[in-house]
Design a protein around this motif. Structure first.
Motif, PDB file in Angstrom:
ATOM      1  N   LYS A 123      51.520   0.897  46.892  1.00  0.00           N
ATOM      2  CA  LYS A 123      51.951  -0.216  47.738  1.00  0.00           C
ATOM      3  C   LYS A 123      53.374   0.024  48.230  1.00  0.00           C
ATOM      4  O   LYS A 123      54.118   0.832  47.667  1.00  0.00           O
ATOM      5  N   ILE A 124      53.696  -0.712  49.287  1.00  0.00           N
ATOM      6  CA  ILE A 124      55.001  -0.540  49.923  1.00  0.00           C
ATOM      7  C   ILE A 124      55.787  -1.842  49.815  1.00  0.00           C
ATOM      8  O   ILE A 124      55.283  -2.913  50.165  1.00  0.00           O
ATOM      9  N   CYS A 125      57.017  -1.717  49.347  1.00  0.00           N
ATOM     10  CA  CYS A 125      57.903  -2.876  49.238  1.00  0.00           C
ATOM     11  C   CYS A 125      59.151  -2.602  50.070  1.00  0.00           C
ATOM     12  O   CYS A 125      59.774  -1.557  49.920  1.00  0.00           O
ATOM     13  N   THR A 126      59.486  -3.522  50.942  1.00  0.00           N
ATOM     14  CA  THR A 126      60.689  -3.331  51.763  1.00  0.00           C
ATOM     15  C   THR A 126      61.527  -4.602  51.783  1.00  0.00           C
ATOM     16  O   THR A 126      60.982  -5.710  51.777  1.00  0.00           O
ATOM     17  N   LEU A 127      62.826  -4.419  51.793  1.00  0.00           N
ATOM     18  CA  LEU A 127      63.694  -5.597  51.874  1.00  0.00           C
ATOM     19  C   LEU A 127      63.590  -6.225  53.262  1.00  0.00           C
ATOM     20  O   LEU A 127      63.428  -7.430  53.383  1.00  0.00           O
ATOM     21  N   LEU A 128      63.655  -5.378  54.303  1.00  0.00           N
ATOM     22  CA  LEU A 128      63.650  -5.891  55.676  1.00  0.00           C
ATOM     23  C   LEU A 128      62.518  -5.274  56.484  1.00  0.00           C
ATOM     24  O   LEU A 128      62.090  -4.154  56.209  1.00  0.00           O
ATOM     25  N   ASP A 129      62.087  -6.009  57.474  1.00  0.00           N
ATOM     26  CA  ASP A 129      61.030  -5.534  58.360  1.00  0.00           C
ATOM     27  C   ASP A 129      61.370  -5.981  59.780  1.00  0.00           C
ATOM     28  O   ASP A 129      61.708  -7.146  60.005  1.00  0.00           O
ATOM     29  N   LYS A 130      61.331  -5.024  60.701  1.00  0.00           N
ATOM     30  CA  LYS A 130      61.553  -5.334  62.124  1.00  0.00           C
ATOM     31  C   LYS A 130      60.252  -5.062  62.866  1.00  0.00           C
ATOM     32  O   LYS A 130      60.101  -4.005  63.494  1.00  0.00           O
ATOM     33  N   PRO A 131      59.297  -5.979  62.827  1.00  0.00           N
ATOM     34  CA  PRO A 131      57.989  -5.714  63.443  1.00  0.00           C
ATOM     35  C   PRO A 131      58.061  -5.426  64.938  1.00  0.00           C
ATOM     36  O   PRO A 131      57.235  -4.671  65.467  1.00  0.00           O
ATOM     37  N   SER A 132      59.056  -5.969  65.608  1.00  0.00           N
ATOM     38  CA  SER A 132      59.152  -5.777  67.065  1.00  0.00           C
ATOM     39  C   SER A 132      59.473  -4.329  67.441  1.00  0.00           C
ATOM     40  O   SER A 132      59.360  -3.945  68.599  1.00  0.00           O
ATOM     41  N   ARG A 133      59.882  -3.516  66.460  1.00  0.00           N
ATOM     42  CA  ARG A 133      60.296  -2.140  66.747  1.00  0.00           C
ATOM     43  C   ARG A 133      59.206  -1.094  66.481  1.00  0.00           C
ATOM     44  O   ARG A 133      59.426   0.100  66.665  1.00  0.00           O
ATOM     45  N   ARG A 134      58.037  -1.532  66.052  1.00  0.00           N
ATOM     46  CA  ARG A 134      57.002  -0.578  65.654  1.00  0.00           C
ATOM     47  C   ARG A 134      56.592   0.391  66.756  1.00  0.00           C
ATOM     48  O   ARG A 134      56.381  -0.001  67.894  1.00  0.00           O
ATOM     49  N   LYS A 135      56.467   1.658  66.354  1.00  0.00           N
ATOM     50  CA  LYS A 135      55.873   2.675  67.228  1.00  0.00           C
ATOM     51  C   LYS A 135      54.506   3.052  66.689  1.00  0.00           C
ATOM     52  O   LYS A 135      53.657   3.536  67.420  1.00  0.00           O
ATOM     53  N   VAL A 136      54.342   2.899  65.398  1.00  0.00           N
ATOM     54  CA  VAL A 136      53.028   3.104  64.788  1.00  0.00           C
ATOM     55  C   VAL A 136      52.701   1.850  63.988  1.00  0.00           C
ATOM     56  O   VAL A 136      53.606   1.184  63.469  1.00  0.00           O
ATOM     57  N   GLU A 137      51.423   1.554  63.905  1.00  0.00           N
ATOM     58  CA  GLU A 137      51.035   0.345  63.173  1.00  0.00           C
ATOM     59  C   GLU A 137      51.340   0.551  61.693  1.00  0.00           C
ATOM     60  O   GLU A 137      50.957   1.573  61.110  1.00  0.00           O
ATOM     61  N   PHE A 138      52.053  -0.369  61.107  1.00  0.00           N
ATOM     62  CA  PHE A 138      52.327  -0.251  59.671  1.00  0.00           C
ATOM     63  C   PHE A 138      52.686  -1.618  59.104  1.00  0.00           C
ATOM     64  O   PHE A 138      53.438  -2.364  59.691  1.00  0.00           O
ATOM     65  N   LYS A 139      52.122  -1.889  57.920  1.00  0.00           N
ATOM     66  CA  LYS A 139      52.380  -3.178  57.286  1.00  0.00           C
ATOM     67  C   LYS A 139      52.862  -2.965  55.848  1.00  0.00           C
ATOM     68  O   LYS A 139      52.237  -2.204  55.101  1.00  0.00           O
ATOM     69  N   GLY A 140      53.962  -3.601  55.499  1.00  0.00           N
ATOM     70  CA  GLY A 140      54.431  -3.540  54.121  1.00  0.00           C
ATOM     71  C   GLY A 140      53.636  -4.512  53.260  1.00  0.00           C
ATOM     72  O   GLY A 140      53.121  -5.513  53.757  1.00  0.00           O
ATOM     73  N   ASP A 141      53.526  -4.214  51.962  1.00  0.00           N
ATOM     74  CA  ASP A 141      52.784  -5.105  51.056  1.00  0.00           C
ATOM     75  C   ASP A 141      53.685  -6.209  50.509  1.00  0.00           C
ATOM     76  O   ASP A 141      53.252  -7.334  50.315  1.00  0.00           O
ATOM     77  N   TYR A 142      54.914  -5.849  50.216  1.00  0.00           N
ATOM     78  CA  TYR A 142      55.909  -6.830  49.767  1.00  0.00           C
ATOM     79  C   TYR A 142      57.086  -6.749  50.737  1.00  0.00           C
ATOM     80  O   TYR A 142      57.758  -5.714  50.806  1.00  0.00           O
ATOM     81  N   VAL A 143      57.306  -7.808  51.470  1.00  0.00           N
ATOM     82  CA  VAL A 143      58.357  -7.800  52.496  1.00  0.00           C
ATOM     83  C   VAL A 143      59.366  -8.908  52.192  1.00  0.00           C
ATOM     84  O   VAL A 143      58.987 -10.076  52.042  1.00  0.00           O
ATOM     85  N   GLY A 144      60.631  -8.514  52.103  1.00  0.00           N
ATOM     86  CA  GLY A 144      61.675  -9.501  51.833  1.00  0.00           C
ATOM     87  C   GLY A 144      61.865 -10.452  53.000  1.00  0.00           C
ATOM     88  O   GLY A 144      61.641 -11.663  52.889  1.00  0.00           O
ATOM     89  N   PHE A 145      62.254  -9.900  54.128  1.00  0.00           N
ATOM     90  CA  PHE A 145      62.539 -10.709  55.317  1.00  0.00           C
ATOM     91  C   PHE A 145      62.083  -9.980  56.575  1.00  0.00           C
ATOM     92  O   PHE A 145      62.378  -8.797  56.736  1.00  0.00           O
ATOM     93  N   GLU A 146      61.399 -10.711  57.444  1.00  0.00           N
ATOM     94  CA  GLU A 146      61.163 -10.204  58.800  1.00  0.00           C
ATOM     95  C   GLU A 146      62.373 -10.590  59.629  1.00  0.00           C
ATOM     96  O   GLU A 146      62.776 -11.757  59.623  1.00  0.00           O
ATOM     97  N   ILE A 147      62.930  -9.617  60.332  1.00  0.00           N
ATOM     98  CA  ILE A 147      64.131  -9.917  61.122  1.00  0.00           C
ATOM     99  C   ILE A 147      63.938  -9.488  62.568  1.00  0.00           C
ATOM    100  O   ILE A 147      63.097  -8.654  62.875  1.00  0.00           O
TER     101      ILE A 147
END
Ligand code: PRP
Length: 179
Positions: A123-147
């Motif tokens: 599984k993938i855990c990330t503190l921050l996630d910027k979904p608007s910047r994706r170039k490839v589809e990818f989803k974290g399993d544990y996400v601190g904050f979407e920014i």
């Protein structure tokens, strides 16, 4: 250093509160199991240290260092492994810990690579996630904050190797990186 900061996006207490919430979620998901947590150097180091200390499970540490091929703003999606782990992941419950998912290229590559080592789970855990910047589809399993798409530093995140030690997630003044 503080003169370069435009604003605080996520203050330290909110970061720490969210880290405790993620830790509780991980504890519940892996109850009674041994967990291998892989810190992706260097950005994830601060988040990793805070997170692992909140998890009341049998946790083993691993460290990897990766970087995108090619300097600059474009990415090929290929990732260079600067430092790999030297223990097997076969049959292990693994969580990769990152500071941020941006284009998604680093983690998409890394996840595929680590899956080939046959962990029991990955599984993938990330503190921050910027979904608007994706170039490839990818989803974290544990996400601190979407920014939103702002240049953030602190809590391990850098600009030109600086600001990683700031306690808050901060927005950098554009004048710093457009010089
Ligand atoms: C950052 C971050 C991720 C990656 C995310 O690492 O830690 O590994 O970029 O970007 P992506 O989703 O667009 O692939 P960086 O290469 O800046 O190194 P660092 O961790 O040493 O700061």
């Amino acid at each position: 250093m503080l003169k370069d900061i435009e604003s605080i996006l996520i203050p330290q207490d909110k970061v720490q509160q969210r880290i405790r919430e993620i830790a509780k979620q991980i504890e519940a998901d892996y109850k009674g199991k041994t967990l291998t947590m892989i810190c992706i150097l260097r950005g994830a180091s601060v988040f990793f240290c805070d997170l692992v200390r909140e998890i009341n499970l049998d946790v083993r540490f691993e460290f990897m260092s990766v970087s995108s091929y090619g300097a600059g703003t474009t990415t090929t999606g290929e990732v260079r492994i600067n430092k790999d782990i030297n223990t097997t992941l076969e049959g292990k419950n693994v969580i990769v810990v990152e500071d941020i998912i941006d284009s998604g290229c680093t983690l998409a590559f890394l996840k595929k690579m680590l899956e080939q080592r046959n962990p029991a789970s990955l599984k993938i855990c990330t503190l921050l996630d910027k979904p608007s910047r994706r170039k490839v589809e990818f989803k974290g399993d544990y996400v601190g904050f979407e920014i939103e798409d702002k240049f953030v530093v602190g809590c391990g995140l850098d600009y030109a190797e600086r600001y990683r030690n700031l306690k808050d997630v901060c927005v950098l003044k554009p004048s710093v990186y457009t010089k």
